[in-house]
Design a protein around this motif. Structure first.
Motif, PDB file in Angstrom:
ATOM      1  N   GLN A   1     -57.387 119.143 -29.505  1.00  0.00           N
ATOM      2  CA  GLN A   1     -58.339 120.216 -29.265  1.00  0.00           C
ATOM      3  C   GLN A   1     -59.729 119.619 -29.058  1.00  0.00           C
ATOM      4  O   GLN A   1     -59.981 118.443 -29.362  1.00  0.00           O
ATOM      5  N   ASP A   2     -60.653 120.439 -28.585  1.00  0.00           N
ATOM      6  CA  ASP A   2     -61.993 119.962 -28.268  1.00  0.00           C
ATOM      7  C   ASP A   2     -62.784 119.531 -29.504  1.00  0.00           C
ATOM      8  O   ASP A   2     -63.815 118.865 -29.376  1.00  0.00           O
ATOM      9  N   THR A   3     -62.322 119.910 -30.687  1.00  0.00           N
ATOM     10  CA  THR A   3     -63.011 119.501 -31.915  1.00  0.00           C
ATOM     11  C   THR A   3     -62.838 118.015 -32.209  1.00  0.00           C
ATOM     12  O   THR A   3     -63.535 117.468 -33.064  1.00  0.00           O
TER      13      THR A   3
ATOM     14  N   ASN B   1     -68.238 115.549 -27.439  1.00  0.00           N
ATOM     15  CA  ASN B   1     -66.827 115.256 -27.654  1.00  0.00           C
ATOM     16  C   ASN B   1     -66.100 115.046 -26.336  1.00  0.00           C
ATOM     17  O   ASN B   1     -66.554 115.464 -25.274  1.00  0.00           O
TER      18      ASN B   1
ATOM     19  N   ILE C   1     -69.381 120.749 -30.751  1.00  0.00           N
ATOM     20  CA  ILE C   1     -68.457 119.882 -30.014  1.00  0.00           C
ATOM     21  C   ILE C   1     -69.144 119.154 -28.861  1.00  0.00           C
ATOM     22  O   ILE C   1     -68.478 118.427 -28.111  1.00  0.00           O
TER      23      ILE C   1
ATOM     24  N   ALA D   1     -55.607 122.031 -34.400  1.00  0.00           N
ATOM     25  CA  ALA D   1     -56.894 121.345 -34.420  1.00  0.00           C
ATOM     26  C   ALA D   1     -56.899 120.200 -35.422  1.00  0.00           C
ATOM     27  O   ALA D   1     -57.663 119.248 -35.282  1.00  0.00           O
TER      28      ALA D   1
ATOM     29  N   ASN E   1     -70.215 126.786 -28.938  1.00  0.00           N
ATOM     30  CA  ASN E   1     -69.913 125.916 -30.071  1.00  0.00           C
ATOM     31  C   ASN E   1     -70.630 124.583 -29.895  1.00  0.00           C
ATOM     32  O   ASN E   1     -70.026 123.575 -29.504  1.00  0.00           O
TER      33      ASN E   1
END
Length: 838
Positions: free
Chosen positions: A766-768, A730, A727, A812, A724
């Protein structure tokens, strides 16, 4: 795959587990464990991550201690809750042993467990790998008053004195009976149902012999309302030591059997914005005191690892059983000091968790799965069998959930660990050279079975939740006693891991270190070579190759195949996958320490450490189940590179350690994340990370007043993500910029009072990096009074201001429904205690 065939030969070959804590001799051991504060023993010898015990101001490491006087004041009994008070250690826990995550100095907290930090008991690893999914290290270790202290080392030097510990080592050290005496501690919840008794006693026996025995037992509903006895069990540990000229020998054993209700995710309302969310309880519930556990949902039907119908006791929660025996010895051969440790531990247990997969208004849920005219009725509880007439008012909140009942049989996590080392100090001119050489061996079994089942539940407070049956308008039973699917919904796999694996990991690691000290200068380095051999079998439909994953089974034995029973997840027992690969990697560390003056020193260190991937590599594209090999050999392990530099000051009752750090690593695996609607989601990833920051540890003593401080500032980043790329750049999820602890205390005469303060700034859920997870400050005061000699009355109040403190927000972004699942710390829990010393 039990390693009985290895036990004797291994004991003769080497001797012990990954010991980062050397015991130089019986006198040094006694002095080490008599420590009460940095001020009382300013030149305290620390033995973590060094060949021989040395003053911390003469070592290029970052290390800390919580001793037996600190532990009762922290207000938490769980291992993760305790070690969260060590500088640099970031812990996620809701107060339950076996369900936590730990990391250090900004290294990623991407999944459950302790991927980069090794937890040891008396110098030996509890498990070889800290991040075995559903089998956390703290499932098999407990803290009680038999502990003398907890030592930690953070940073790269740990990676060369213990396998699979590139970020640090945490060691729980037991008392060994140097002086005669004992303690009985009885504690009880005030306002909640939990009772506990701890005991310990030790004494010299004469002619160089001494012993110690200790343990605990606790029982009750627990700090949250589950409606049944959620906590029950305990442990007993015993050791026998014989000292002689130049060394000692020690025998020890442990028996642990303990279960605790698991406080997993629970729903609450969310509003506001992603950057500044506002949270509130669902009507009739309190997330700080309620869970999805229920007295009305006590068991679960399904199939076992042989595809036979079975019934699971959900009230077992997380259960850990550990039976261990060990041997430790130290002796001198000429000018060499030889230390040898050995332990065999038989580990087993169970894991039961209820996670909400899908949350909808009851009317929408009924229509989604039952169609128009479907009828919802109660399963269990006082309304058993009755239809629900008011869907909008169900349980006061009108919501229904499709939970995932995650059950794991921890069949066999036995391990044999051995460590043999020899040290010698040479005089070299005006300086001295201390050298160490050793070899480490371990055999770790991972034999586990996972089963996933879906039900239909409502959200109710005080442990009164029930399942619901759903019947279509034409009379078709959509559910089976509240079970919607035995691992499948509408013929599609819910999650891809209905699995069994039976794998053995063998590790052999020679290592060496050298430290040269001349005057104020110390220069040292260490090297370790880890070689692993992995073998075993896998069972799972998602292995591919035409393996079958579903079958019609009469799970409940009523002679009728219901709709959920038409597609029951099964294991393809005739088509196992294979595991068979080897790996090796090198770890090294080099540091320099300069003692500028008696109270002041500076140090710097660079390290490269590794940690092997365990079962999280299985059932992934990185491992071929037909050949057993890895598709990419480098996937077998991850490398952590670290640099650190700091200053240490200790003078006139004040100690101050300040360390700057940088770290980078890469890892692959899976994590339980969430989609935009807050529903559980399995996320596979392959990433690299970096972190840099500052770590502060300080302590001050002024008369009756003392203050201990720990704070870590870390700037963490996802550098690369091949799965992904969006991200990249981030901040990793659940990573705050700052987390800290403080322990102010006043002690005068018969009274001691103070508080433990833990806090963290906000992080991303979340990583987003969309939804922010709020930070918190938790204040936990304590009061201890000693009205007469040998008697102490205590009162501790964890989270005295009853703050809502988030461990994990499983979303998210703010979902349209306005409901998310979250895991939080416990609310206010007040505990009273009586301590009798004799």
């Amino acid at each position: 795959m039990r390693p009985w065939n290895l036990l004797l030969s291994t004991a003769l070959f080497v001797g012990t587990a990954s010991t980062a804590f050397a015991e130089s001799d019986a006198a040094a051991e006694k002095a080490d464990k008599a420590k009460t504060s940095a001020q009382a023993a300013p030149a305290k010898t620390f033995s973590t991550g060094v060949a021989k015990g040395r003053d911390l101001l003469d070592t290029a490491i970052s290390a800390s201690t919580l001793d037996e006087t600190d532990l009762p004041k922290l207000g938490v009994p769980s291992v993760a809750g305790i070690v969260a008070n060590l500088p640099g250690i970031r812990a996620e826990t809701s107060g339950v042993d076996g369900f936590s995550a730990l990391t250090v100095r900004g290294l990623p907290l991407s999944a459950d467990g302790t991927r980069y930090v090794q937890i040891q008991e008396d110098g030996l690893p509890v498990l070889e790998f800290g991040d075995i999914h559903l089998a956390g290290v703290d499932t098999f270790v407990r803290a009680d008053i038999g502990l003398s202290q907890i030592q930690s080392i953070r940073g790269g030097s740990a990676s060369t004195f213990a396998s699979n510990s590139p970020g640090g080592v945490i060691n729980l050290i037991s008392k060994t009976g140097e002086t005669e005496g004992g303690t009985l501690l009885v504690s009880s919840g005030l306002g909640y149902d939990l009772h506990r008794a701890d005991f310990e006693y030790g004494a010299p026996l004469g002619e160089g012999w001494r012993f110690h025995i200790g343990g605990f037992f606790h029982e009750g509903e627990g700090p949250r309302e589950v409606g049944y006895t959620g906590t029950r069990g305990g442990q007993i540990k015993v050791n026998l030591t014989h000292t002689f000229a130049g060394g000692y020998i020690r025998f020890y054993g442990k028996y642990l059997d303990d279960r605790q209700a698991l406080y997993s995710l629970f729903p609450l309302q969310i509003s506001g914005t992603n950057d500044s969310p506002k949270f509130s309880n669902l009507p009739g519930t309190d997330i700080k005191r309620d869970t999805l556990n229920s007295k009305y949902v006590s068991s679960l039907t399904g199939v076992d690892d042989q595809n036979n119908p079975t019934r699971v006791d959900l009230h077992d929660g997380i259960r850990g059983v550990s039976k261990a025996v060990g041997l430790e010895a130290q002796f001198e051969i000429g000018d060499w000091t030889v230390t040898d440790k050995f332990r065999f531990a038989s580990n087993s247990g169970a894991y039961n968790e209820n996670i909400s997969l899908l949350t909808l208004p009851a009317a929408a849920m009924v229509a989604t799965f039952g169609g128009p005219g479907a009828v919802l009725s109660y399963v269990g509880g006082p309304n058993n069998g009755k239809p629900v007439t008011d869907l909008a008012g169900l349980n006061g909140n009108g919501l229904l959930s499709v939970p995932i009942y995650v059950h794991a049989d921890l069949n066999n996590l036995d391990n044999v660990t051995n460590d043999l080392r020899a040290s010698r100090t040479f005089a070299m001119g005006e300086g001295k050279l201390t050298t160490t050489a050793g070899v480490y061996y371990s055999s770790q079994n991972v034999d586990m079975y996972w089963s996933l089942t879906n039900g239909l539940e409502g959200y109710a407070a005080h442990g009164k939740g029930t399942r619901f049956d759903l019947t279509a308008a034409d009379g078709t039973h959509i559910t089976d006693a509240g079970i919607l699917a035995y691992g499948f919904i509408s013929g599609a796999p819910l999650f891809t891991y209905h699995r069994r694996y039976d794998v053995n990991y063998r590790v052999l690691a020679p290592y060496a270190s050298a430290n040269y000290q001349i005057g104020k200068l110390s220069i040292g380095g260490s090297l370790r070579l880890d070689t692993g051999k992995v073998s075993g079998s896998l069972y799972g439909a998602d292995l591919g190759g035409g393996r079958n994953g579903a079958s019609a089974i009469d799970v409940n034995g009523d002679g009728v195949i219901s709709l959920p029973e038409t597609q029951v997840s099964v294991l393809p027992l005739s088509r196992p996958g294979n595991v068979g690969y080897n790996y090796h990697y090198v770890s090294y560390s080099a540091g320099v320490n300069y003692r500028v003056a008696e109270p002041l020193s500076v140090f710097a260190r660079y390290s490269r450490g590794g940690r092997a991937g365990a079962e999280r590599l299985l059932f992934t594209p990185q491992q071929d189940p037909d050949t057993g090999k890895l598709t990419d050999s480098s996937a077998a392990y991850g490398i952590v590179k670290q640099a650190e530099a700091g200053v240490k000051l200790r003078k006139d009752g004040v100690s101050l350690f300040l360390t700057g750090f940088w770290a980078s690593t890469g890892e692959s695996g899976f994590q339980i994340g969430a989609d935009a609607d807050g529903n559980a989601k399995v996320i596979s990833y392959s990433r690299s990370y970096s972190a840099k920051g500052l770590e502060l540890e300080g302590e001050v003593q002024r008369g009756p007043f003392s203050l201990a401080l720990g704070a870590t500032y870390a700037k963490s980043k996802i550098d690369r993500d091949t799965t992904n790329p969006a991200i990249e750049g981030n901040r990793p999820r659940h990573q705050p910029s700052l987390f800290f602890s403080a322990r102010p205390q006043f002690q005068q005469g018969m009274v001691t009072f103070g508080a433990t303060v833990n806090g963290t700034t906000s992080s991303y859920a979340q990583d987003t990096n969309v939804l922010k997870q709020p930070g918190y400050v938790i204040v936990s005061p304590y009061l201890f009074v000693r009205p007469v000699e040998r008697l102490e009355l205590g009162l501790t109040a964890f989270n005295a201001f009853d703050k809502l403190a988030f461990v994990n927000v499983s979303a998210a972004a703010i979902p349209a429904l306005g409901v998310v699942n979250a895991q939080t710390l416990n609310g206010r829990t007040v505990t009273g205690s009586v301590r009798l010393s004799f």
